[in-house]
Design an enzyme around this catalytic site. Sequence first.
Site, mmCIF file in Angstrom:
data_model
loop_
_atom_site.group_PDB
_atom_site.id
_atom_site.type_symbol
_atom_site.label_atom_id
_atom_site.label_comp_id
_atom_site.label_asym_id
_atom_site.label_seq_id
_atom_site.Cartn_x
_atom_site.Cartn_y
_atom_site.Cartn_z
ATOM 1 N N HIS A 83 0.809 -1.227 0.000
ATOM 2 C CA HIS A 83 0.000 0.000 0.000
ATOM 3 C C HIS A 83 0.844 1.279 0.000
ATOM 4 O O HIS A 83 0.307 2.378 -0.164
ATOM 5 C CB HIS A 83 -1.047 -0.026 1.140
ATOM 6 C CG HIS A 83 -0.524 0.382 2.473
ATOM 7 N ND1 HIS A 83 -0.230 -0.502 3.478
ATOM 8 C CD2 HIS A 83 -0.280 1.602 2.992
ATOM 9 C CE1 HIS A 83 0.183 0.166 4.543
ATOM 10 N NE2 HIS A 83 0.152 1.451 4.270
ATOM 11 N N ASP A 130 -0.635 -7.398 1.496
ATOM 12 C CA ASP A 130 -0.018 -6.068 1.549
ATOM 13 C C ASP A 130 1.495 -6.203 1.657
ATOM 14 O O ASP A 130 2.087 -5.976 2.714
ATOM 15 C CB ASP A 130 -0.615 -5.299 2.745
ATOM 16 C CG ASP A 130 -0.236 -3.829 2.729
ATOM 17 O OD1 ASP A 130 0.341 -3.371 1.723
ATOM 18 O OD2 ASP A 130 -0.516 -3.146 3.738
ATOM 19 N N GLN A 225 0.746 5.415 11.671
ATOM 20 C CA GLN A 225 0.889 5.925 10.306
ATOM 21 C C GLN A 225 2.334 6.355 10.037
ATOM 22 O O GLN A 225 2.918 7.058 10.847
ATOM 23 C CB GLN A 225 -0.036 7.116 10.118
ATOM 24 C CG GLN A 225 -0.843 6.970 8.880
ATOM 25 C CD GLN A 225 -1.661 8.202 8.575
ATOM 26 O OE1 GLN A 225 -1.570 9.211 9.244
ATOM 27 N NE2 GLN A 225 -2.456 8.097 7.560
ATOM 28 N N GLY A 226 2.871 5.920 8.910
ATOM 29 C CA GLY A 226 4.260 6.243 8.584
ATOM 30 C C GLY A 226 5.218 5.116 8.952
ATOM 31 O O GLY A 226 6.362 5.104 8.526
ATOM 32 N N ASP A 227 4.741 4.185 9.780
ATOM 33 C CA ASP A 227 5.533 2.990 10.102
ATOM 34 C C ASP A 227 5.275 1.885 9.084
ATOM 35 O O ASP A 227 6.021 0.899 9.026
ATOM 36 C CB ASP A 227 5.192 2.459 11.496
ATOM 37 C CG ASP A 227 5.648 3.390 12.609
ATOM 38 O OD1 ASP A 227 6.755 3.948 12.488
ATOM 39 O OD2 ASP A 227 4.888 3.574 13.568
ATOM 40 N N SER A 228 4.214 2.040 8.314
ATOM 41 C CA SER A 228 3.824 1.038 7.320
ATOM 42 C C SER A 228 5.009 0.567 6.498
ATOM 43 O O SER A 228 5.876 1.367 6.130
ATOM 44 C CB SER A 228 2.803 1.637 6.348
ATOM 45 O OG SER A 228 1.565 1.707 6.973
HETATM 46 C C1 4AZ Z 1 -1.243 3.350 8.942
HETATM 47 O O1 4AZ Z 1 -2.150 4.147 8.824
HETATM 48 C C2 4AZ Z 1 -1.239 2.433 10.091
HETATM 49 N N1 4AZ Z 1 -1.365 0.292 14.583
HETATM 50 C C3 4AZ Z 1 -0.265 1.468 10.186
HETATM 51 C C4 4AZ Z 1 -0.259 0.602 11.264
HETATM 52 C C5 4AZ Z 1 -1.204 0.689 12.220
HETATM 53 C C6 4AZ Z 1 -2.191 1.659 12.146
HETATM 54 C C7 4AZ Z 1 -2.202 2.525 11.073
HETATM 55 C C8 4AZ Z 1 -1.159 -0.283 13.346
HETATM 56 O O2 4AZ Z 1 -0.325 3.300 8.128
#
Ligand code: 4AZ
Length: 278
Positions: A83, A130, A225-228
């Site tokens: 993603h 993903d 968010q941003g750790d993805s």
């Molecule tokens: C994101 O929005 C997201 N807590 C990634 C991981 C998690 C929540 C949101 C897991 O990229």
Amino acid sequence: MNDSVYKPKLLLLLCIATLSTAEQNIATTKQSPIQLNSVVGRIMGGYEANIAQFPYQVSIQQEGAHRCGGAIYSTTIIVSAAHCFELWDMPELFAVRAGSSEHERGGVLSLVRRIFVHPQFNPTNGVSDDIAVLALTHPLSFSVNIQPIPLASSADMTVASHTVFFVSGWGAVTDGSRLRSPRLLFVTLQQFEQRSCETTYANIVHVTEGMLCAGTVRGGRDSCQGDSGGPLVGYSRGQFVLVGVVSFGIGCGRPGIPGIYTRITAYKDWIELVAKQI
Ligand code: 4AZ
């Protein structure tokens, strides 16, 4: 992998794992949250990390800004989340920063030659499959700060599932924030039962066998968010192994709601196949 540079870091991480277990023990005693924080650092955003403790972690940058995390598989291959790459057909927009605790500077910045998004990934159809593989234009030089991480095998999972997991990244430090952490952070998590995770997410996404869930019962510590795309690692048979890729969650750090990670064992064959073709 260079054992002599890697082993001390493993020991350090084990100490941290012990500290984290101690934290869980402390959490059940009468110690106040303030004392707890002073022992284990801030929650949610987690602990500040040095890249040498997480030498497989990279920042994937799109048009000059941190977009996602990733994990080094080999000198030319990075594993991340599908993603993150809506623009997968424009690899020239992306770069990978390796060997730095800061996403904005330091280490080395490598160009991306090709992006392989899993063929079954379909963003309109939830968050299944993903996972993505990036091929770098030039090989990375491994060092104390730049090292690959092995993909977990099924045998590793039977061991690692019972250990503390580590997730790291430059993502948001609070639920709903758009701010990114300038320095690398990490938290320790535990794996959640697949069944309970399916129930938690029942009305939101179908939790498949290609996903695993990790979090904390009390909340407060999570990826965000941003750790993805970033690495979730566990410990098995003397080494850290990649068990998951940060994928999705309802908010961040909410009590009883784990994060959803792409389960590496389900995609190990695909990653190895793509890596061989390049
Ligand atoms: C994101 O929005 C997201 N807590 C990634 C991981 C998690 C929540 C949101 C897991 O990229």
